[in-house]
Scaffold this motif. Structure first.
Motif, PDB file in Angstrom:
ATOM      1  N   THR A 112       0.854  -1.180   0.000  1.00 15.48           N
ATOM      2  CA  THR A 112       0.000   0.000   0.000  1.00 15.48           C
ATOM      3  C   THR A 112       0.894   1.236   0.000  1.00 15.48           C
ATOM      4  OG1 THR A 112      -1.558  -1.235   1.326  1.00 15.48           O
ATOM      5  CG2 THR A 112      -1.894   1.150   1.215  1.00 15.48           C
ATOM      6  N   THR A 113       0.478   2.266  -0.758  1.00 14.09           N
ATOM      7  CA  THR A 113       1.275   3.490  -0.798  1.00 14.09           C
ATOM      8  C   THR A 113       0.402   4.697  -0.515  1.00 14.09           C
ATOM      9  OG1 THR A 113       0.889   3.825  -3.139  1.00 14.09           O
ATOM     10  CG2 THR A 113       2.785   2.500  -2.555  1.00 14.09           C
ATOM     11  N   SER A 114       1.025   5.727   0.029  1.00 13.63           N
ATOM     12  CA  SER A 114       0.313   6.993   0.251  1.00 13.63           C
ATOM     13  C   SER A 114       0.658   8.004  -0.818  1.00 13.63           C
ATOM     14  CB  SER A 114       0.707   7.589   1.602  1.00 13.63           C
ATOM     15  OG  SER A 114       0.583   6.641   2.612  1.00 13.63           O
ATOM     16  N   GLY A 115       1.702   7.692  -1.585  1.00 17.09           N
ATOM     17  CA  GLY A 115       2.119   8.627  -2.610  1.00 17.09           C
ATOM     18  C   GLY A 115       3.420   8.154  -3.213  1.00 17.09           C
ATOM     19  N   ALA A 116       3.992   8.989  -4.042  1.00 19.34           N
ATOM     20  CA  ALA A 116       5.213   8.570  -4.706  1.00 19.34           C
ATOM     21  C   ALA A 116       6.125   9.760  -4.960  1.00 19.34           C
ATOM     22  CB  ALA A 116       4.880   7.886  -6.030  1.00 19.34           C
ATOM     23  N   PHE A 117       7.407   9.478  -4.912  1.00 20.93           N
ATOM     24  CA  PHE A 117       8.396  10.472  -5.332  1.00 20.93           C
ATOM     25  C   PHE A 117       8.719  10.202  -6.796  1.00 20.93           C
ATOM     26  CE2 PHE A 117       9.466   9.660  -0.779  1.00 20.93           C
ATOM     27  CZ  PHE A 117       9.027  10.893  -0.313  1.00 20.93           C
ATOM     28  N   LEU A 118       8.783  11.252  -7.589  1.00 18.75           N
ATOM     29  CA  LEU A 118       9.009  11.080  -9.015  1.00 18.75           C
ATOM     30  C   LEU A 118      10.261  11.833  -9.431  1.00 18.75           C
ATOM     31  CD1 LEU A 118       5.436  12.079 -10.300  1.00 18.75           C
ATOM     32  CD2 LEU A 118       6.169   9.895  -9.341  1.00 18.75           C
TER      33      LEU A 118
END
Ligand code: ATP
Ligand code: MG
Lengths: 787, 255
Positions: free
Chosen positions: A608-614
Motif C-alpha cells: 500500500t502506498t500513500s504517494g510517490a516520489f518522481l
C-alpha cells in the motif's frame, strides 16, 4: 556655568573622537536592545492580542468522521468552554499563473458570519455570499504570493470533480499566523494556501453531511488541558481521532512562540556584548583622562572640592557618552525595529503588528547603558578618590619597562627595535592589551555569528534539498492505494522514475512518554529520497524496525534496541510493538522512518502506498503538472525546485536585515576599539612620537610604530574571534534548537574570511584616522612640556 | 619610508639661490617669525642675520621669551620662518617641504632638549641604536655611549637612569648619526650643578672630537665662557655677538 562644567565642556570637545566612538558603541547597544527587545514585546503582544480577540482555540484534533451529534458530548467534557466542529480537507489547486499544482487546505466555516473559534479577520472583500456554493475566502499570504484578488477564480479538484472557486474575500486566522503545511519548516505561500468555504458547500462532496472530521475547542478558565485531551481522545477513538493536542503542539503557534523565545534570547545576548564593550571603552578613556589630569584633580582637592563632586565631574564624561548614544541609538533602534516588524509581517500574519517602543523600554535601555557606563567609570573614579592631593600634583611615576617576554627567551636578535618597543608596551599593560584583544575578538565573533546564518541555511539546503530529497516532484494520494497506483503514476507523461512511500499517522509511546508523528515508509533500494545525517552520510533503513530522528528519540527517551509502542491512528487502528532500529541525527523535526514493506506488515495490509516520489523529464514537466492538477486521486503535489527557490527567497530577505545590522554593529566595535586604543596610545606617547619625528623618522615610520601595537592586537584577536564566534554559534544553536528544526553547526571558511576582512578593514580605517592626527602632532609644543 | 631619492648631501638648491658666503655652514638672513593667535600677533623673531661656521661652539643667551628656542627650532628644521632665508650648505630650509625637513633632520641634525625625551620602552643602547639604524654613516651605538661615559649603563631603561645619565643618553643618541650640527635647548636646565657640568663636558668633547657645530641655549651666563662665540638675543633680535678669545674648559666653570 560653573568652572568645573566649563572644564567638562572643553575636555569633551578635546576628546570628541573618543567620545564619539564610545557613544557609537553605546548607541549600538541601545539600538540592538530597543530593536530586539521591542521586536520581542511587539510580537508577544500581537500574539496575545490576536489570540484573545479572535478566539484562538486551545485544543485541536483531526479525525476520520464523526456525526455532528457528538459535538454535544464533547461540549459536556468538564473544562470545555466551547466546541467548533468542522470539515478540513486538502485539495489540489490550479492557480492562475502557477505552472505547478498548489495544495489548498479548505476549512469549513458557517455559511453566514457567526461567532466562532479561530475567527477570521477579513482583510479585503467580504464574508461568504450565503447564496453561492463556490465562494471561498483565501488566506492573505496565499493571495499575496499568487497575486490573487477578490473576484478571481481558482481551479480545485473537489472530491474527484474539477471545480472553479471564486474568491469572496481575503482573510487571516489566528490558526495560521505562520502559514505552513506541516511537512516543511519554511512557508511556501505560493504552493500552499489555507482557504475557507461554507460547511454546506464543503460537506456533501466529501461525504460529511451532518458529520465532521476536525474540531477545535476552547477551555474554561482553570481547566486542565491534559484531562480534556485524555477524555477527548477516548471519545474520538472510535471515530478515527488522530489524537488531540494543545496550543503547544499547534504548528503555527509553535513556530511563533519559538520565534518569540529566540527574540528574547538574542535581545539579551547581543546588547550585552555591546554594552560590555562600551563599559570597557569608558573605562579605558576615563582612566586615561584621570591620569593626565592628576594635577588638576590634586588642585581641586586642595581647593576643597569633595571627592563626591570630583567623582561626579568625571562620571559626567561617561554619562555624556550614554546621552549621545541614546540620542542616536534609540531612534535608530526604533527605525530598525519598524523594519524588522515589516519583515515579520512577511512571515507572521497579524491583524496588526505594531512595533512597540514604549518609553519604559527606552528608559530601561538608557538605565542599563548608564549602569554599564558607571561600571566602566568605576575603576577610574576609584583612583580619583584614592589620590591624595599632594601626590596628585606630582607627575605620574615614570613608566617602568623591562625586556619583553620574547627577549627573555633570547629572541631579541630577531626583533627590530620598533618591534621591541611594541612588545614591551603591550607587556607593560597586559590587562589592557588582553581586554582590547577580547573586545576586538568579540567584534570578529559577532561577524562570524552573522554570516554563520547563511552557512547554516546553505547546509540545511544541501542536506534537505540536495542530498536527502532528490525527487523532482512528490505526489500524495487522497487515500492509501494499492501498488497499482504507483504503476499508474509511472505512466504519467515525463515520469522517469517512481518510488512509493507510505505515511501512517501514529502515536509512539515509550514508557510514559509519547508523541504523535507520522511514520514514513520508504522503499529499500531508493534513490530519490534518502535518510541523511548531519555529516551528510546516508543512513540505511533496516528491513525491520523503526528509525527515529534524534529529536524524536530524545522526546521519547528511546535508544536503539528499545521496543516502543506504535498506536496507529488510521484504518483499523492497530497497536503494535516495534523495535527502534536506529537513530538518525538529522536537522528537521521529530520524524520516524521504516522500510515500506515492514510498515505494510505492521499495518497488516498488502503493498500500500500513500504517494510517490518522481523524477521527471524537465521538458515535459509542464504537461505533467497540468495532468496532476486535474487528477482526482492526487491530493497534493510538491515540487522540490519550486520549494527550494521560495525557501531561498524568504531566507535571503529575512537574513538581509539582521546580518546587515550585525555587520554594521561589529564594524562599530572593531573601529571603536582600534581607534580608541590607538588614540590613547597617541596621547600617552605623544612625547615619544614627537621625539622620533625630531630624530628624523618620517610620519610613516612613526605611524607604524604607533599602529603596530594595534595591528598586533588585531592580528591576535582575529583567530580568537573565530574561536568565540564558533562558541557563540554553538550556544545559539543550542538555545534556538527546537523540536521543529535545528541549525547545523557548520561554519564555512568564507564566513571566517569575511569576519577577518571586516575586522581588518575597520581597523585600517581607524588607523587612517589616527594617521591624520599624527600628521598634526605639534612637535615643538609637545617637546616643550615635561612628560 | 625613504624620502624621495636624492644624492647624499642633497642637491636641492633652490633656483636663483647662492651657496652660503665663504665657509659658513648656516646662512641666516632677515629671518622673522610671527605667531598669530586670533587678532594678536607675537613677533618671536624680528630680522635675524647670522652665520655659523664649521666646528664652532655657540652659546645663545637671552631672557625668557626672547626667541631663542624659536631660532633653534628653525635652524633644526622643526619650524619654518615667516620671512627671510635660512640656508644650510646647499639646502634652502626656507622653502623646504615637510618631507625635505624630515630628511634634513634625519641626515644632519642632532637635538638635545631640557627634558631628555628618551623612548621609555627602549634601553640606553637601543635608544641610540634607533638612530644608527636610519643614519647614512653612523657611529656605533656603543661608541657613542662610551663617548658620554655610559658604557656601564648600556642595558638600562630610562626609568633606571638618573636625570644626568638620561641627558647623556640623549646626547649620545643625538651624535650617533654624526650630525653636522648639534642643537641643545637648555640641556642642563633640569640638572644639578655637578651633573650639569658633566653634561657640558660631554658636549665639549663631542664638539672637539667630531667637529660638530654645537649651539647651546642656556640661561646660565657662566656657560658662555666655554663657547667660541656668544650670541645674545632680546625681543627677537640679536643684540650682541661676542667672540671668546680663550675658551674655558667646562670643568673649570663655576656658577
Ligand atoms: N606656538 C606659539 N604660539 C604663539 N606664540 C608662541 C609660540 N611659540 C612661542 N611663542 C612666543 O614666541 C616668543 C618666543 O618664544 P621662545 O620659545 O622662542 O622663547 P625662548 O627665548 O626660548 O624663552 P625661554 O627661555 O623661556 O624658553 C614668546 O613670546 C612666546 O610666547
Ligand atoms: Mg626656550
Amino acid at each position: 556655568m560653573t568652572a568645573l562644567n566649563k572644564k567638562l565642556a572643553r575636555d569633551l570637545w578635546h576628546m570628541r573622537g573618543q567620545l564619539i566612538t564610545v557613544a557609537l558603541v553605546v548607541a549600538c547597544g541601545i539600538a540592538t536592545y530597543v530593536t530586539m527587545r521591542g521586536a520581542y514585546e511587539s510580537v508577544l503582544y500581537a500574539q496575545q492580542d490576536y489570540y484573545s480577540r479572535y478566539r484562538f482555540a486551545d485544543v485541536f484534533d483531526h479525525l476520520t468522521r464523526a456525526p455532528d451529534s457528538l459535538a454535544a458530548s464533547i461540549a459536556s467534557i468538564p473544562g470545555v468552554s466551547s466546541v467548533q466542529t468542522r470539515v478540513v480537507v486538502e485539495v489540489t489547486l490550479d492557480v492562475p499563473g502557477l505552472d505547478e499544482p498548489a495544495l489548498g487546505r479548505i476549512i469549513s466555516i458557517p455559511e453566514r458570519a457567526a461567532p466562532m473559534l479561530n475567527s477570521l479577520c477579513i482583510r479585503s472583500g467580504g464574508y461568504l455570499d450565503p447564496g453561492r456554493r463556490d465562494g471561498v475566502i483565501v488566506s492573505e499570504s496565499f493571495a499575496k504570493a499568487n497575486k490573487l484578488n477578490v473576484g478571481d477564480t481558482i481551479g480545485a479538484v473537489i472530491n474527484g470533480r474539477w471545480e472553479r472557486l471564486q474568491i469572496a474575500g481575503v482573510a487571516i486566522s489566528p490558526e495560521y499566523v505562520y502559514e505552513i503545511r506541516g511537512t516543511e519548516v519554511f512557508p511556501d505561500n505560493r504552493r500552499f494556501g489555507v482557504m475557507w468555504m461554507s460547511r454546506e458547500a464543503l460537506g456533501p462532496p466529501f461525504n460529511m453531511e451532518g458529520a465532521f472530521n476536525d474540531l477545535t475547542l476552547s477551555l474554561a478558565p482553570g481547566a486542565s488541558e491534559a484531562d480534556v485531551i485524555t477524555r477527548l481522545d477516548t471519545l474520538l477513538d472510535p471515530y478515527g481521532g488522530l489524537g488531540a493536542y494543545g496550543r503547544y503542539d499547534q504548528l503555527s503557534n509553535r513556530f511563533l512562540s519559538d520565534e518569540i523565545v529566540q527574540d528574547r534570547i538574542t535581545g539579551i545576548f547581543i546588547p550585552t556584548i555591546f554594552l560590555g564593550v562600551a563599559a570597557f571603552l569608558i573605562h579605558v578613556v576615563l582612566s586615561r583622562l584621570v591620569n593626565t589630569q592628576r594635577a588638576p584633580i590634586g588642585l581641586l582637592k586642595a581647593f576643597g572640592y569633595s571627592n563626591l563632586s570630583i567623582g561626579l565631574h568625571y562620571l559626567k564624561y561617561a554619562l555624556t557618552a550614554v546621552l549621545m548614544g541614546t540620542i542616536v541609538g534609540a531612534p535608530f533602534g526604533i527605525w530598525l525595529g519598524r523594519g524588522l516588524a515589516k519583515l515579520y509581517e512577511d512571515f507572521f500574519r497579524f491583524p496588526e503588528l505594531r512595533f512597540i517602543s514604549s518609553p519604559g523600554m527606552i528608559g530601561s535601555a538608557i538605565l542599563i547603558s548608564a549602569v554599564a557606563a558607571c561600571l566602566g567609570a568605576l575603576g577610574a573614579l576609584r583612583s580619583v578618590v584614592a589620590l591624595p592631593p599632594a601626590e596628585a600634583m606630582r607627575p605620574e611615576a615614570p613608566a617602568r619597562f623591562r625586556p619583553g617576554f620574547a627577549e627573555r627567551l633570547g629572541l631579541q636578535r630577531f626583533l627590530s627595535i620598533s618591534a621591541r618597543m611594541i612588545l614591551r608596551n603591550l607587556e607593560r599593560r597586559p590587562g589592557k592589551a588582553l581586554i582590547s584583544t577580547l573586545a576586538l575578538a568579540l567584534a570578529g565573533a559577532i561577524l562570524v555569528v552573522g554570516f554563520y546564518f547563511y552557512d547554516g541555511i546553505d547546509y540545511m539546503i544541501r542536506v534537505e534539498f540536495q542530498t536527502a530529497s532528490r525527487e523532482d516532484v512528490a505526489v500524495t494520494f487522497n487515500e492509501p492505494h494499492g501498488s497499482s497506483a504507483q504503476y499508474a503514476v509511472a505512466q504519467l507523461p515525463g515520469v522517469m522514475r517512481t518510488e512509493a512511500f507510505r505515511v501512517v499517522p501514529v502515536r509512539l509511546r515509550f514508557e510514559h512518554r509519547f508523541r504523535r508523528v507520522a511514520i514514513m515508509g520508504l522503499e529499500p533500494d531508493r534513490q530519490l529520497r534518502r535518510l541523511i545525517d548531519l555529516r551528510l552520510n546516508a543512513v540505511d533503513l533496516p528491513p525491520e524496525g523503526v528509525v527515529l530522528s534524534s529529536s524524536l528519540a530524545k522526546i521519547l527517551g528511546a535508544a536503539p534496541g528499545d521496543r516502543i509502542t506504535a498506536e496507529v491512528l488510521e484504518g483499523r487502528r492497530p497497536v503494535r510493538q516495534v523495535v527502534v532500529a536506529g537513530v538518525v541525527d538529522d536537522l528537521i523535526g521529530a520524524s520516524a522512518y521504516m522500510d515500506i514493506h515492514a510498515l505494510n506488515r505492521l499495518m497488516e495490509e498488502g503493498p500500500t502506498t500513500s504517494g510517490a516520489f518522481l523524477s521527471v523529464d524537465p521538458l515535459v514537466a509542464e504537461r505533467l503538472y497540468l495532468f496532476l492538477k486535474r487528477t482526482p486521486a492526487v491530493s497534493g503535489v510538491s515540487v522540490r525546485e519550486a520549494m527550494l527557490t521560495s525557501f531561498r527567497d524568504t531566507i535571503a530577505r529575512s537574513l538581509g536585515i539582521s546580518v546587515g545590522s550585525l555587520v554594521g554593529f561589529a564594524c562599530v566595535i572593531a573601529f571603536g576599539m582600534v581607534y580608541n586604543g590607538a588614540r590613547i596610545t597617541l596621547s600617552e606617547r605623544s612625547h615619544e612620537l614627537a621625539s622620533l619625528r625630531v630624530l628624523g623618522f618620517t610620519k610613516a615610520e612613526v605611524g607604524w610604530m604607533l599602529l603596530g601595537e594595534q595591528g598586533l592586537l588585531a592580528g591576535v584577536s582575529i583567530p580568537l574571534g573565530f574561536l568565540f564566534g564558533y562558541g557563540i554559534c554553538a550556544l545559539l544553536v543550542r538555545a534556538m534548537e527546537s523540536e521543529l528544526y535545528r541549525m547545523p553547526l557548520v561554519i564555512s571558511g568564507r564566513t571566517y574570511a569575511f569576519s577577518a576582512i571586516i575586522v581588518i578593514l575597520a581597523s585600517a580605517f581607524s588607523g587612517v584616522l589616527i594617521f591624520q592626527r599624527l600628521r598634526h602632532l605639534d612637535l615643538i609644543s609637545v617637546l616643550k612640556a615635561r612628560e | 619610508m625613504p624620502e624621495p631619492s636624492q644624492p647624499p648631501g642633497g642637491e636641492w638648491i633652490a633656483p636663483g639661490r647662492k651657496r652660503p658666503a665663504g665657509d659658513a655652514v648656516f646662512h641666516v638672513r632677515g629671518v622673522t617669525k610671527v605667531y598669530r593667535m586670533g587678532d594678536m600677533e607675537v613677533h618671536a623673531l624680528r630680522g635675524i642675520d647670522l652665520d655659523l661656521f664649521p666646528g664652532e661652539f655657540v652659546v645663545l643667551l637671552g631672557p625668557s621669551g626672547s626667541g631663542k628656542s624659536t631660532l633653534l627650532n628653525i635652524l633644526g628644521g622643526l619650524d619654518v620662518p615667516t620671512s627671510g632665508e635660512v640656508i644650510y650648505l646647499d639646502h634652502d630650509l626656507t622653502s623646504a617641504s615637510e618631507r625635505e625637513l624630515t630628511r634634513y633632520r634625519r641626515e644632519h641634525v642632532g637635538f638635545v632638549f631640557q627634558f631628555y625625551n628618551l623612548i621609555p620602552s627602549l634601553t640606553a643602547l637601543e635608544n641610540t641604536t634607533l638612530v644608527t639604524e636610519i643614519a647614512e654613516n653612523p657611529l656605533s651605538a656603543d661608541e657613542c655611549l662610551r663617548l658620554v661615559g655610559l658604557e656601564q649603563r648600556l642595558h638600562h631603561f630610562p626609568a633606571q637612569l638618573s636625570g644626568g645619565e638620561q641627558q647623556r643618553v640623549a646626547i649620545a643618541r643625538a651624535v650617533a648619526k654624526r650630525p653636522e650640527v648639534l642643537l641643545c635647548d637648555e640641556p642642563t636646565g633640569a640638572l644639578d650643578y655637578p651633573t650639569g657640568k658633566l653634561v657640558l663636558e660631554v658636549l665639549e668633547r663631542v664638539n672637539r672630537q667630531l667637529k660638530t657645530i654645537t649651539v647651546v641655549i642656556t640661561h646660565n651666563v657662566a656657560i658662555a665662557a666655554m663657547a667660541d662665540r656668544v650670541i645674545r638675543i632680546s625681543s627677537g633680535a640679536i643684540i650682541d655677538i661676542h667672540k671668546n678669545e680663550t675658551k674655558v674648559a667646562p670643568s673649570e666653570l663655576t656658577w
